[in-house]
Each structure stands twice: as C-alpha cells, then as structure tokens.
Enzyme design. Structure first.
Site, PDB file in Angstrom:
ATOM      1  N   GLU A  18       0.823  -1.215   0.000  1.00 11.04           N
ATOM      2  CA  GLU A  18       0.000   0.000   0.000  1.00 11.04           C
ATOM      3  C   GLU A  18       0.859   1.267   0.000  1.00 11.04           C
ATOM      4  O   GLU A  18       0.382   2.341   0.369  1.00 11.04           O
ATOM      5  CB  GLU A  18      -0.932   0.003   1.201  1.00 11.04           C
ATOM      6  CG  GLU A  18      -1.935  -1.145   1.211  1.00 11.04           C
ATOM      7  CD  GLU A  18      -2.846  -1.097   2.415  1.00 11.04           C
ATOM      8  OE1 GLU A  18      -3.705  -0.204   2.467  1.00 11.04           O
ATOM      9  OE2 GLU A  18      -2.694  -1.946   3.303  1.00 11.04           O
ATOM     10  N   SER A 150      -6.591  -2.003   1.383  1.00 11.50           N
ATOM     11  CA  SER A 150      -6.852  -1.325   0.106  1.00 11.50           C
ATOM     12  C   SER A 150      -7.388  -2.272  -0.965  1.00 11.50           C
ATOM     13  O   SER A 150      -7.206  -2.025  -2.159  1.00 11.50           O
ATOM     14  CB  SER A 150      -5.580  -0.614  -0.415  1.00 11.50           C
ATOM     15  OG  SER A 150      -5.221   0.440   0.448  1.00 11.50           O
ATOM     16  N   TYR A 216      -9.382   3.975  -5.894  1.00 16.11           N
ATOM     17  CA  TYR A 216      -8.295   4.916  -6.164  1.00 16.11           C
ATOM     18  C   TYR A 216      -8.183   5.385  -7.617  1.00 16.11           C
ATOM     19  O   TYR A 216      -7.439   6.326  -7.893  1.00 16.11           O
ATOM     20  CB  TYR A 216      -6.964   4.294  -5.746  1.00 16.11           C
ATOM     21  CG  TYR A 216      -6.947   3.870  -4.307  1.00 16.11           C
ATOM     22  CD1 TYR A 216      -7.060   4.807  -3.279  1.00 16.11           C
ATOM     23  CD2 TYR A 216      -6.833   2.536  -3.940  1.00 16.11           C
ATOM     24  CE1 TYR A 216      -7.054   4.433  -1.954  1.00 16.11           C
ATOM     25  CE2 TYR A 216      -6.817   2.140  -2.607  1.00 16.11           C
ATOM     26  CZ  TYR A 216      -6.931   3.093  -1.626  1.00 16.11           C
ATOM     27  OH  TYR A 216      -6.925   2.712  -0.305  1.00 16.11           O
ATOM     28  N   ASP A 257     -15.714  -1.069   8.482  1.00 21.09           N
ATOM     29  CA  ASP A 257     -16.416  -1.287   7.220  1.00 21.09           C
ATOM     30  C   ASP A 257     -17.501  -2.346   7.369  1.00 21.09           C
ATOM     31  O   ASP A 257     -17.320  -3.347   8.081  1.00 21.09           O
ATOM     32  CB  ASP A 257     -15.427  -1.727   6.138  1.00 21.09           C
ATOM     33  CG  ASP A 257     -14.382  -0.654   5.848  1.00 21.09           C
ATOM     34  OD1 ASP A 257     -14.653   0.525   6.146  1.00 21.09           O
ATOM     35  OD2 ASP A 257     -13.314  -0.999   5.307  1.00 21.09           O
ATOM     36  N   GLU A 270     -14.292  -5.390   8.309  1.00 23.36           N
ATOM     37  CA  GLU A 270     -12.960  -5.241   8.895  1.00 23.36           C
ATOM     38  C   GLU A 270     -12.839  -3.896   9.585  1.00 23.36           C
ATOM     39  O   GLU A 270     -13.696  -3.012   9.418  1.00 23.36           O
ATOM     40  CB  GLU A 270     -11.872  -5.387   7.832  1.00 23.36           C
ATOM     41  CG  GLU A 270     -11.942  -4.361   6.721  1.00 23.36           C
ATOM     42  CD  GLU A 270     -10.887  -4.618   5.653  1.00 23.36           C
ATOM     43  OE1 GLU A 270      -9.782  -4.073   5.800  1.00 23.36           O
ATOM     44  OE2 GLU A 270     -11.176  -5.342   4.682  1.00 23.36           O
ATOM     45  N   GLY A 276      -7.011   5.595   4.935  1.00 22.52           N
ATOM     46  CA  GLY A 276      -6.538   6.587   3.984  1.00 22.52           C
ATOM     47  C   GLY A 276      -6.829   7.997   4.460  1.00 22.52           C
ATOM     48  O   GLY A 276      -7.864   8.263   5.075  1.00 22.52           O
TER      49      GLY A 276
END
Length: 306
Positions: A18, A150, A216, A257, A270, A276
């Site tokens: 990441e 990610s 992203y 999440d 998770e 971010g």
C-alpha cells in the site's frame, strides 16, 4: 501550536503493498500540519533511518503508514520502546486489526455479526477441495489476503476455477487467505474519532465490489454522505461500529467497514486502524459532513498524542 506538539514525525510511504496510497495520505497530512503551524517533517522508512528518530529530536509521531510495517503493530511497538507518543491504536489492537481472521474471531466471540468464512493456508490448500469450499460458503465467496488492505489481492469467486485462480493471486500477497460468503448488498463505512462514530458513508460502484480500482482510480464511484439511512438505522449502525472498534481494543481514530444485505442485516467486514487520509478519503468525507475540515481533523488526531 508548535509549543504544544514540538517536533512531529509524519511517518508514511514504507515498504508495504500500500506504499503509493500511504505516500498520498502522508503528504496530505504533512501539508495540513504545516499549514497549522506544526513543526512537522515527513519520514519515509524506506529511505530514512527511523532508528534515529529520537536522536533527531522528534517528540511524537503521526502514523500514516498503511499495511504491513505500519498498521500491524510493528511501528507502534518501535515507537513505544522509544517512548515516543503516536497517533492511533496501540500495538496489540493494531496487530489484531491488521489480521482479518483474528478480527472476525473476536467479533464472533462478542456476538457481533460477520459473514461465514474459512481460512485457507497456502501450503495446505488442494485444488480438488475448491468445489467443497464453495458449497460450504453458499456458492460464492470473497477472497481476501488476511494481512493486506486497500482491497489488494481481493476477488470474487463463483466456481472452482475462479476460486483456484483467485487464491493463486491472493497467495502472492499472503500465505493465509480469508474466504467469506458473498454478501449481495450495499457497502458502508463508519469513521471513528476519539471513540465516537462520524457520519456514515455509503459507497456505490459499477464494479463487482468496492475494489482497488473503484477506490483509487475510478471517477464513477459514488460516495453518499449523508448515506440515506433512517435515524433509527444510523443509530444501530453507529452503535455497532463503536462496539466493533472497542472490542478489538482500537483507540484514537480509525474506520469500520460494513455490508448490508437485501434483508437489511448488517455484517462487519474489517477495521482499519490507519485509514486513507487524502483530502478525498473516506474519513475526511465523514469529518466534513460533521463540520470538521481536513486540517482540523488532522490536528484533532495529533492532539490524541498529548
């Protein structure tokens, strides 16, 4: 402000998968701190000798290292040994939060909702078992490397061939892989600040799921905040997020999440202990809805080290 914080190390970059996301987050945080008058300096462990951080006069650290080495308790343990205060969760909760399997097991022990799953170890996996695994997990699964974030290495599998291919790809990132029963529904995230939930965000993507590309690279992913839930549903979601965060031992700030299926059942996915932090990331979006600017959010997180 300089007198309050002293010399601050913003740790970002690193060597994990990441890295690129961390560079973007770290630069955003560093610039916000500088705008706020903080004596902040960027430190990239890939190129800088962090063993000298104490000798260089740094008094605290803002951790913006995503993934292994930064989100898994390693840097937290290093800073603890140097007696340098740092942002976010402690060593043990960071380590647990980075391990998707251990996180789910703890949530299960507390009776919190999470999808059925299996843990697949690379050296023990046999291709012939793929069909049986799918049958045990309702026919379709989400494949996740246990120690990555990610959405790296993640894929959906609906037949044995897809499962074998997805596992082979996931094993490039981790020797242990989590398989979760596929949940059809909407994805939500709840950002945490000082132990309390910020406004929830709902993510909408045309991809199969909210993957790396949707996060992203896509310009079509939609982020809804307010997320469209009723007050009663929001209360339920926020309480669940706060409980999930607390049971892992997390503190300071982070993100939890969720998925919600067509029957409006919640499933924990998770916890992210170093989410971010670009100005368009999920935590800043939630903070903005709560009336907190990006620069103020960054300062509020750093204040947790005082």
């Amino acid at each position: 402000m300089k007198n309050d914080f002293g010399k601050v190390a913003v740790l970002f970059g690193g060597n994990s998968a990441e890295r690129e996301v961390s560079l973007n987050s770290g630069n955003a945080v560093l610039n916000a701190l500088i705008r706020g008058g903080v004596d902040a300096h960027g430190i990239d462990p890939k190129f800088n000798d962090i063993s000298q951080i104490k000798a260089q006069g740094f008094e605290r650290a803002f951790i913006v290292l995503h993934g292994r080495g930064g989100e898994d308790g390693v840097i937290q343990g290093f800073l603890s040994a140097l007696n340098i205060p740092f942002t976010g969760s402690d060593v043990s909760s960071s380590a647990i939060g980075m391990d998707k399997a251990k996180t789910k097991q703890i949530w299960q022990c507390y009776g919190l909702p999470t999808a059925n799953y299996q843990i697949i170890v690379k050296e023990n996996f046999e291709s012939a078992s793929a069909a049986d695994i799918l049958e045990q997990l309702s026919g379709a699964v989400m494949v996740k490397p246990i120690h990555e974030g990610s959405s790296i290495g993640m894929a959906k599998a609906e037949n044995p061939e897809q499962l074998i291919a997805a596992l082979e790809e996931a094993f490039k990132f981790d020797d242990k892989v989590l398989l979760e029963s596929w949940i059809t529904g909407d994805e939500f995230t709840v950002s945490m600040l000082n132990g309390k939930a910020l406004p929830a965000v709902s993510m909408k993507t045309t991809n199969q799921f909210y993957d790396y590309q949707a996060k992203y690279q896509s310009t079509e992913t939609q982020y809804l905040c307010p997320c469209g839930l009723s007050d009663e549903e929001l209360t339920e979601l926020n309480l669940l997020a706060e409980e999930a965060f607390k049971t892992i031992g997390c503190s300071g700030w982070g993100r939890v999440d969720f998925m919600r299926d067509s029957d409006k059942n919640w499933y924990l996915l998770e916890v992210n202990t170093v989410p971010g932090m670009t100005e368009t990331s999920l935590v800043p979006k939630a903070a903005k809805e709560a009336g907190i600017s990006f620069d103020q959010l960054v300062l509020d997180i750093l204040k947790q080290t005082l």
